[in-house]
Write an enzyme that holds these catalytic residues in place. Structure first.
Site, PDB file in Angstrom:
ATOM      1  N   ALA A  48       0.847  -1.192   0.000  1.00  0.00           N
ATOM      2  CA  ALA A  48       0.000   0.000   0.000  1.00  0.00           C
ATOM      3  C   ALA A  48       0.878   1.235   0.000  1.00  0.00           C
ATOM      4  O   ALA A  48       2.055   1.178   0.366  1.00  0.00           O
ATOM      5  CB  ALA A  48      -0.898   0.008   1.233  1.00  0.00           C
ATOM      6  N   GLU A  89      14.013   6.181  -0.855  1.00  0.00           N
ATOM      7  CA  GLU A  89      15.351   6.197  -0.259  1.00  0.00           C
ATOM      8  C   GLU A  89      15.349   5.637   1.173  1.00  0.00           C
ATOM      9  O   GLU A  89      16.265   4.925   1.557  1.00  0.00           O
ATOM     10  CB  GLU A  89      15.886   7.644  -0.253  1.00  0.00           C
ATOM     11  CG  GLU A  89      17.355   7.740   0.121  1.00  0.00           C
ATOM     12  CD  GLU A  89      17.808   9.175   0.348  1.00  0.00           C
ATOM     13  OE1 GLU A  89      17.002  10.109   0.074  1.00  0.00           O
ATOM     14  OE2 GLU A  89      18.947   9.374   0.812  1.00  0.00           O
TER      15      GLU A  89
END
Lengths: 179, 179
Positions: free
Chosen positions: B74, B136
């Site tokens: 999700a 990241e």
């Protein structure tokens, strides 16, 4: 696993049912990130099953959605309260029925990306008529509905409340005769 | 029904994935109350079904719970994005599999007492290997699991994430052969 380590939690604002914090997280890649955190004191909810197998649902206004929703009875925990005690209390307060036959069904973390809210959900049977006791600013309608009708409403996105979807489907999957 | 009327919404704090407001509500009894409101931009989620009927789940750290959770893939919506497009994107980014066969399952409002978050949830089949593309600061493990095992974990309160419980049970109730 140590990809993340929380190294700070700073209060931004104290709300009425929630408090807003900023968490500081150390990430394995060397970054430090600031993530939202909402502190919630937990809630209890109940799937009230009538003697003819219907479920008691409540209809109420939700300011966050600016509309009325159809939900299972639920409410916030009192300090130090047990989930099962809170579920029994909310059942009686919101529906006007009480039960001494509550059985644990599931636990739900409502929105794990930013909030610690946890709801303990119970099934209540042998409902006995009592009195609805709503808070001063609380208006709630109670309606008995078929499990199959509720499931259809879930798949038609007419019922969208997460705890309600989880609870109805968990109840059906565990207790209702398979087709 | 006009028991409640929202007459104000004041920004308290802009967060990273949520914003915190105080709503002012006029109640039919003449009271004016201040209720919390968390604005969330919505999310999409997906039940990825492998060719042998298992579901791809993701394990990740959640700062709000300070632990790792097992969830369906999700993620938050990009501005203007459609739920189905976002679900397909999150599937590929988080699991490294893509699908052009996404089917609507349910919509979930995660926590209606104070937040407008809505998650559009899809079932994805015909998974094709692609590349995981994490943000990241995102670390995610992917694991394929049996539906029955996942259901047992729900009833044992080992899976508590609301969207995940709703999605797995909705998928099972609709698509998996009855016992």
């Amino acid at each position: 696993m140590h990809e993340y380590k929380r190294i700070g939690r700073d209060l931004v604002y104290k709300g009425s049912i929630i408090d807003y914090y900023k968490d500081t997280i150390e990430v394995a890649n060397g970054n430090t990130v600031k993530w939202d955190f909402i502190d919630h004191h937990g809630a209890a909810a109940v799937v009230p099953v009538t003697d003819d197998g219907k479920l008691l649902m409540v209809r109420q206004y939700r300011n966050a959605l600016d509309r009325y929703t159809l939900e299972i009875p639920a409410g916030g925990m009192n300090p130090g309260e047990d989930y099962k005690v809170a579920a029994a209390r909310e059942l009686e307060e919101e529906t006007g029925y009480k039960s001494d036959e509550l059985e644990f069904l599931i636990k739900v973390n409502t929105t794990v990306a930013f909030c610690n809210e946890e709801i303990g959900i119970y099934v209540a049977r042998n409902l006995v008529k009592s009195e609805q006791r709503l808070d001063e600013d609380e208006y709630i309608d109670v309606v008995a509905m078929d499990v199959e009708e509720l499931c259809n409403m879930i798949y038609e996105a007419k019922i969208k409340d997460g705890k309600t979807i989880s609870a109805i489907l968990a109840y059906k999957n565990k207790y209702v005769e398979k087709n």
